[in-house]
Design a protein around this motif. Sequence first.
Motif, PDB file in Angstrom:
ATOM      1  N   ASP A 189     -17.744  25.200  64.382  1.00  0.00           N
ATOM      2  CA  ASP A 189     -18.320  25.626  63.526  1.00  0.00           C
ATOM      3  C   ASP A 189     -16.955  26.285  62.328  1.00  0.00           C
ATOM      4  O   ASP A 189     -16.048  26.430  62.931  1.00  0.00           O
ATOM      5  N   TRP A 190     -17.030  25.863  61.130  1.00  0.00           N
ATOM      6  CA  TRP A 190     -16.130  26.546  60.188  1.00  0.00           C
ATOM      7  C   TRP A 190     -16.408  27.982  59.984  1.00  0.00           C
ATOM      8  O   TRP A 190     -15.391  28.654  59.464  1.00  0.00           O
ATOM      9  N   ILE A 191     -17.892  28.501  59.628  1.00  0.00           N
ATOM     10  CA  ILE A 191     -17.867  29.695  60.490  1.00  0.00           C
ATOM     11  C   ILE A 191     -18.491  30.109  61.343  1.00  0.00           C
ATOM     12  O   ILE A 191     -19.407  29.977  62.211  1.00  0.00           O
ATOM     13  N   ASP A 192     -17.462  30.573  62.683  1.00  0.00           N
ATOM     14  CA  ASP A 192     -17.208  30.955  63.866  1.00  0.00           C
ATOM     15  C   ASP A 192     -16.412  32.109  64.078  1.00  0.00           C
ATOM     16  O   ASP A 192     -14.843  31.841  63.239  1.00  0.00           O
ATOM     17  N   TYR A 193     -16.958  32.832  64.987  1.00  0.00           N
ATOM     18  CA  TYR A 193     -15.298  33.317  65.011  1.00  0.00           C
ATOM     19  C   TYR A 193     -14.519  32.677  66.168  1.00  0.00           C
ATOM     20  O   TYR A 193     -14.765  31.024  66.713  1.00  0.00           O
ATOM     21  N   PRO A 194     -12.714  32.788  66.029  1.00  0.00           N
ATOM     22  CA  PRO A 194     -12.122  31.620  66.263  1.00  0.00           C
ATOM     23  C   PRO A 194     -11.981  31.832  68.219  1.00  0.00           C
ATOM     24  O   PRO A 194     -11.978  32.540  69.271  1.00  0.00           O
ATOM     25  N   LEU A 195     -11.860  30.510  68.431  1.00  0.00           N
ATOM     26  CA  LEU A 195     -10.524  30.148  69.271  1.00  0.00           C
ATOM     27  C   LEU A 195      -9.640  31.016  69.955  1.00  0.00           C
ATOM     28  O   LEU A 195      -8.641  31.743  70.152  1.00  0.00           O
ATOM     29  N   VAL A 196      -8.565  30.531  68.714  1.00  0.00           N
ATOM     30  CA  VAL A 196      -7.773  31.118  68.425  1.00  0.00           C
ATOM     31  C   VAL A 196      -7.435  31.176  67.004  1.00  0.00           C
ATOM     32  O   VAL A 196      -7.595  30.003  66.030  1.00  0.00           O
ATOM     33  N   THR A 197      -7.054  32.163  66.095  1.00  0.00           N
ATOM     34  CA  THR A 197      -6.078  32.638  64.979  1.00  0.00           C
ATOM     35  C   THR A 197      -4.813  32.225  64.962  1.00  0.00           C
ATOM     36  O   THR A 197      -4.400  33.166  65.600  1.00  0.00           O
ATOM     37  N   ILE A 198      -3.886  31.669  63.944  1.00  0.00           N
ATOM     38  CA  ILE A 198      -2.381  32.250  64.287  1.00  0.00           C
ATOM     39  C   ILE A 198      -2.256  31.917  62.790  1.00  0.00           C
ATOM     40  O   ILE A 198      -2.522  30.936  62.213  1.00  0.00           O
ATOM     41  N   GLY A 199      -1.878  32.987  62.837  1.00  0.00           N
ATOM     42  CA  GLY A 199      -0.656  33.467  61.541  1.00  0.00           C
ATOM     43  C   GLY A 199       0.582  33.134  62.003  1.00  0.00           C
ATOM     44  O   GLY A 199       1.714  33.567  62.687  1.00  0.00           O
ATOM     45  N   ARG A 239       8.404  23.400  71.718  1.00  0.00           N
ATOM     46  CA  ARG A 239       8.217  24.934  71.872  1.00  0.00           C
ATOM     47  C   ARG A 239       6.900  25.555  72.545  1.00  0.00           C
ATOM     48  O   ARG A 239       6.422  26.318  72.088  1.00  0.00           O
ATOM     49  N   ALA A 240       6.122  24.335  71.296  1.00  0.00           N
ATOM     50  CA  ALA A 240       4.911  24.859  71.692  1.00  0.00           C
ATOM     51  C   ALA A 240       3.959  24.921  73.156  1.00  0.00           C
ATOM     52  O   ALA A 240       3.437  26.109  73.773  1.00  0.00           O
ATOM     53  N   ARG A 241       4.683  23.717  73.312  1.00  0.00           N
ATOM     54  CA  ARG A 241       4.593  24.068  74.892  1.00  0.00           C
ATOM     55  C   ARG A 241       4.807  24.899  75.895  1.00  0.00           C
ATOM     56  O   ARG A 241       4.092  25.726  76.420  1.00  0.00           O
ATOM     57  N   THR A 266      -4.484  25.674  71.309  1.00  0.00           N
ATOM     58  CA  THR A 266      -3.370  26.513  70.688  1.00  0.00           C
ATOM     59  C   THR A 266      -2.093  25.633  70.710  1.00  0.00           C
ATOM     60  O   THR A 266      -1.240  25.867  69.274  1.00  0.00           O
ATOM     61  N   GLN A 267      -1.591  25.159  71.603  1.00  0.00           N
ATOM     62  CA  GLN A 267      -0.408  24.321  71.440  1.00  0.00           C
ATOM     63  C   GLN A 267      -0.717  23.222  70.737  1.00  0.00           C
ATOM     64  O   GLN A 267       0.179  23.243  70.208  1.00  0.00           O
ATOM     65  N   TYR A 268      -1.417  22.679  70.543  1.00  0.00           N
ATOM     66  CA  TYR A 268      -1.499  21.695  69.380  1.00  0.00           C
ATOM     67  C   TYR A 268      -1.323  22.315  67.316  1.00  0.00           C
ATOM     68  O   TYR A 268      -0.675  21.702  67.075  1.00  0.00           O
ATOM     69  N   THR A 269      -2.269  22.700  67.565  1.00  0.00           N
ATOM     70  CA  THR A 269      -2.007  23.807  66.526  1.00  0.00           C
ATOM     71  C   THR A 269      -0.802  24.790  66.265  1.00  0.00           C
ATOM     72  O   THR A 269       0.015  24.274  64.842  1.00  0.00           O
ATOM     73  N   LEU A 270      -0.585  25.415  66.931  1.00  0.00           N
ATOM     74  CA  LEU A 270       1.621  25.826  67.299  1.00  0.00           C
ATOM     75  C   LEU A 270       1.409  24.635  66.825  1.00  0.00           C
ATOM     76  O   LEU A 270       2.800  24.490  65.654  1.00  0.00           O
TER      77      LEU A 270
ATOM     78  N   GLY C 772     -10.254  14.176  80.770  1.00  0.00           N
ATOM     79  CA  GLY C 772      -9.167  14.519  82.100  1.00  0.00           C
ATOM     80  C   GLY C 772      -8.782  16.003  81.880  1.00  0.00           C
ATOM     81  O   GLY C 772      -7.833  16.272  82.227  1.00  0.00           O
ATOM     82  N   ALA C 773      -9.061  16.757  80.426  1.00  0.00           N
ATOM     83  CA  ALA C 773      -8.531  18.045  80.285  1.00  0.00           C
ATOM     84  C   ALA C 773      -6.937  18.487  79.855  1.00  0.00           C
ATOM     85  O   ALA C 773      -6.167  18.858  80.963  1.00  0.00           O
ATOM     86  N   ARG C 774      -6.603  17.316  79.603  1.00  0.00           N
ATOM     87  CA  ARG C 774      -5.263  16.883  79.517  1.00  0.00           C
ATOM     88  C   ARG C 774      -4.693  18.193  78.926  1.00  0.00           C
ATOM     89  O   ARG C 774      -5.329  17.943  77.647  1.00  0.00           O
ATOM     90  N   LEU C 775      -3.659  18.936  79.213  1.00  0.00           N
ATOM     91  CA  LEU C 775      -2.810  19.680  77.715  1.00  0.00           C
ATOM     92  C   LEU C 775      -1.869  19.182  76.792  1.00  0.00           C
ATOM     93  O   LEU C 775      -0.899  17.728  77.760  1.00  0.00           O
TER      94      LEU C 775
END
Lengths: 281, 157, 775
Positions: A189-199, A239-241, A266-270, C772-775
């Motif tokens: 959801d748009w309005i929700d607590y974050p899974l992760v917020t990254i600045g 780097r993200a990984r 977090t990884q794909y967002t970074l 498959g929950a791949r990272l």
Amino acid sequence: MMPNPLHYYRPDTITEARDLFEQLQRANQRPTYYGGGTEILTRSRLNDGDFDAVIDLKGIPELHVHEQDGSRLRFGSVLRLTELADRDLWPFLTATVDRIADHTTRGQITLGGNLFSTLPYKEALLPFLVSDSADLTVATPDGVKQRRLADVFDEELRLDPGDFLISVTVDGQEAKALAFKSFKMTRQDWIDYPLVTIGTARREDGSIRAAFSGWSSFPFTSSRVNKILSNTQKPPEERAREAVAAMPFHAVDDIHGSSEYRQFVTQYTLARMLKELEAQS
Amino acid sequence: MKSLTRPEQISFNVNGEPRDVVIYPGETLLYTLRGDALGLTGAKPGCENGDCGACTVLVNEIPVKSCMVLTPEVEDQAITTVEGLQNAPIQQAFLDHNAFQCGYCTSGFLMVGHALSQDVDNGSPERTVEWLRSNICRCTGYQEIYDAVSSVAHPNG
Amino acid sequence: MTIIGTSVPRKEAPNKVTGRARYTDDINVPGTLNAVIVPANKAHAKIVSMETEAAKNVPGVKAVITGQDVSVLCGDVTEDRPPLARDKVRYSGEPVALVVARDEMAAHRAASLVKVHWQDLPVVNTIRDALRDNAPLVHEKNGEYAVATPPVYPKKRSNIADEANVTKGDADQGMKNSDVKVHVRVSLPQIDHAAMEPRIAKAEILADGRVLLHASTQAPFEVQKLIAKYFKLNPGQVIVTAPLVGGAFGGKAAVQLEILAYLASKAVGGQMVRIVNAREGDMSTSPLGMGLEAEVTLGATRDGHLQAAQMRFYMDIGAYTDSAPRIARAIAAQCTGPYRIANVHTDVFCVYTNHTYTTAFRGFGHMPMTFAIERAMDELAHTLHMDPLDLREMNAIRPNDVTPTKARLTRSNLGDLPQCIEKMRPLIDWNGGKVQSVGAHRVRVQGVAAFWKTSSSPPNAVSGALVTMNSDGSVNLSTGAVEFGPGTKTTAAQILAEKLRIPLDRVYVHEDVNTQVDPEHWKTVASLSTYMVGRAVVDAANDLIGQLKSLAAAVLRCSPDDLDYGEEKIFVRDDPSISIKFSDLALGYKYKEGDSIGGQLMGRGRFIIRHLNLLDEETGHGRPGPAWTVGIQAVEVEYDEETHQYRILKAATVLDAGRVINPAVAAGQVMGGMNMGLGVASREGVHYDAQGQFLNQQFRSYKVMRMGEQPQQYLVEFVENPQLDSPFGARPIGEHAVLAIGAALANALSRAADVSLNTLPITPEQIWRERGARL
Ligand SMILES: Cc1cc2nc3c(=O)[nH]c(=O)nc-3n(C[C@H](O)[C@H](O)[C@H](O)COP(=O)(O)OP(=O)(O)OC[C@H]3O[C@@H](n4cnc5c(N)ncnc54)[C@H](O)[C@@H]3O)c2cc1C
Ligand code: FES
Ligand code: FES
């Protein structure tokens, strides 16, 4: 629906507020500072608060300051998140606070209330965490004091009991020089607590800093992670990984998302943020 | 310094009229508005937790979730509730677009829509969505509400 | 006349946009006391002892009631639920005590002081836990409870509260004759109705013995009957008022707070007591919608003709049965979806768990059931390399077929699914369900799913209408159907206006329902109001017309047979210039000399459902409802293969409405239904932790759709094949748009992500996991 069992005070000056806190404590009351009240009231109605008196800080003019003050940008602690966004003194801060809660609620939440929230998120902290120059102006029994944010931040902003935040400042030059991205990722959801917020911010020397909220039970930045992210020799994905693998804390596992999924997001967002940041320059 | 430690009278302006009401220091604006003295039951409790927006009213023209405000905070301020909308275009727009079913969320949406239409930089679909995300409607498909608000807030698209 | 088929605003619309519409909590009598529930903070535990002294000593507290003070057991089928827990609690949030006080502050403070000493019991936290050998029992007395409305077949010393089976043909043989078989398992969490108005009830016992109840309920007459039954009162003594209701969705058909309000009032000498749920209690203490685990096997020929279906449904009904057995029968009876399948065997189990108990939810079990069957249909299409819409059209159930319970279908009692499908193709621009690439990692896909539903109402459900005339010839309409959003009262008014040939604004509806003055209407559920109330209204209109004509006949000195009516006049058919106005007849006719005849005219109308029966215990055969509404739904999504996020671009419904009485309101119902169904499928669901604690009892964490998350485009169309025994041919449509849209979403996303998405809600994390929950 019922009244909260709270006493209400609205001091006019910093000293009055600071003194009142101690007076109330001496009278065996449990005071708390009151910004927007959105957290205090949600806790009070669930009987989940250790307070019975609120000291509303919004009557104190210094806490409303919102200006370029010499070389520094100064944000008063009772500014509402919508005020910050509308004025847009620091676009990085705007981008971050504009994703907290919903628009109406952002008109009620104050900067100070978010920075001192007891929730894990405190997303407004992220831009300040990645900057070098953030200072807090604090009301103490010995008068108004400056504190470097870095000195008082240890999982949360630690002020002495009874002290409160007057304003936060950052160096205007630094703020201007930072290329930034702020991404909030939620379960669905748009309005929700974050899974992760990254600045994330990129300095003029090309180095990158990131601060995270939602990943663990407090916001943080990590020099190790920053170092990995700054290594432009490697492609963003790599780097993200590596950054995710090097995080200093475990990702939390809760109803918003599992620990592994947080890592994935977090990884794909970074990776995306790095690409966008580096494409900008 | 203002202090309230027991029920006391405070004044504010409600829907254009100065009103004096005796309140508890810890009561929310929603509670005060709906109480016997004012009887303005248009603002609805849907969650009392800031989440649903059914209790939204305007304080100095700004939409506010009245369950998340203590009444003493709004002393001397101007409050507008749905009862204070006098043939506002937003009301007709809600009728025209069938923008409600059970009607329980309606006052809250109307107040947000009204504030948006009065706002200096109303006018974009993104802004309309962003403001209206603050409220929940469980009955409609939201499109009806969006259309109603858009027709007033940015009639030219 | 053109009132039928015209978009008219709801009668109460102007009140709803001015804050003048009044719901139960908007009308309070000064001096009303407040009751607050003390909820259990354990999911399964023995109550060793309770301390209430401290609570009783709080100033302003009038009474503290516990399970020890109340011996009655409640339940609309199986009477297994104590209004306040006795001996043990079976879900976290269950009421263990009730505090009555002068104001809510005192009540809350006192409630927080009630202390319970628990002895923990092992928690039955999943259906699997519940069905294990030697599973802990949620109800030790399962099978021994009184049964209020049979049938129900509980299994002693187990957590199976009920079982319903349907057999048609020979499913084993049918499977053998099939070239292909698909097998699908689905898993759906419990969900919350989340009506924006939390449940509320107020009760008062007058000195003359009458009990006055005010409640946000869909079932005022049920409240009346149950309160009378549980507390040994005469039904006439119990008067229930239901003002406008702020959303219901089935959740307000259950009777819970009304009982507590009555108990509270009784404990304080009959004073008016109000009890209202906070949102948290509305979710965790009051009933939810069921969870479901199901297995479906479909067998078909190589060219796609369905041969056989075998299915098992396990409903997570939570701690008490409430209406679950009825829902189980509804699922059994409609288990095939709108398809012709000769050989069927289906078992449906109601499983007790230590979760919040459940009740009807918009669609009465058909939404989760439809999810199971429609996922299986798509798997079958996939296996056969068939167009999923073609597969559905080819197998669509048609007139002269029989349902799984062998009810015979006709053009009148069954909508036309193939016609709906034909209309859907151009509407959504159907592309066969192909995965289309629209840029890096992005694909667009369409998905479809079909539904059917009948009412599953009791075979003796009644409705009534009373029409009285005002002096100016306008009429007042009184019915027992509650107004919670679908425009029930307005529809009834439209039908009356049409029948009386008067403008709609000449009909004044009685907005509240009051069981003492309004004619009985079974419950405002099952989308049946247009049909049942409508029939009663037609009957009342005919009665009134008869009275108008016979009085006019006396005045005009002719036979009533010579008379016709229109424009609020009765006139002689072959010479309309001889006429008399309704207004001259309404309160009796006054002759020039002053003497008068007639008196106030009032039309009475009634209706009782006919030809329904309970399903046979052995075979499950029988007729569960008057007619089956059918339809097809489709979505188009854009899916990101990297992040697994998706966006709903289009959501479409075509349903056979029989006759659309109020097009704008009908379209609104359908859009709202799609939005809710998509919300359920994409984000909703109750989370319990390992101890059975309800984790997300606020909108902060129980997520429902918000603005901007709805489909970018809604597409709604109706086909109109009349249901002959319904007013103007209108079919029930209120609940239906919720039924298959979630399955359509799952079907689209399963194609897009190339993985079977059979667990709700379908969050990006869920897709990621399945992939498959791949990272
Ligand atoms: C509908 C809704 C949605 C939300 N969604 C999100 C979200 O998406 N992300 C998120 O991070 N949070 C979210 N929140 C929580 C929100 O962030 C907090 O409620 C908010 O930050 C508190 O700010 P406030 O000004 O209302 O603080 P208050 O409630 O007034 O105070 C919060 C705390 O800060 C302290 N405090 C306040 N001002 C000062 C000061 N000047 N100096 C020292 N201490 C101070 C108070 O004593 C108190 O402990 C949501 C809240 C609501 C109601
Ligand atoms: S009641 Fe205030 S936001 Fe829900
Ligand atoms: S109209 Fe019912 S909640 Fe919006």
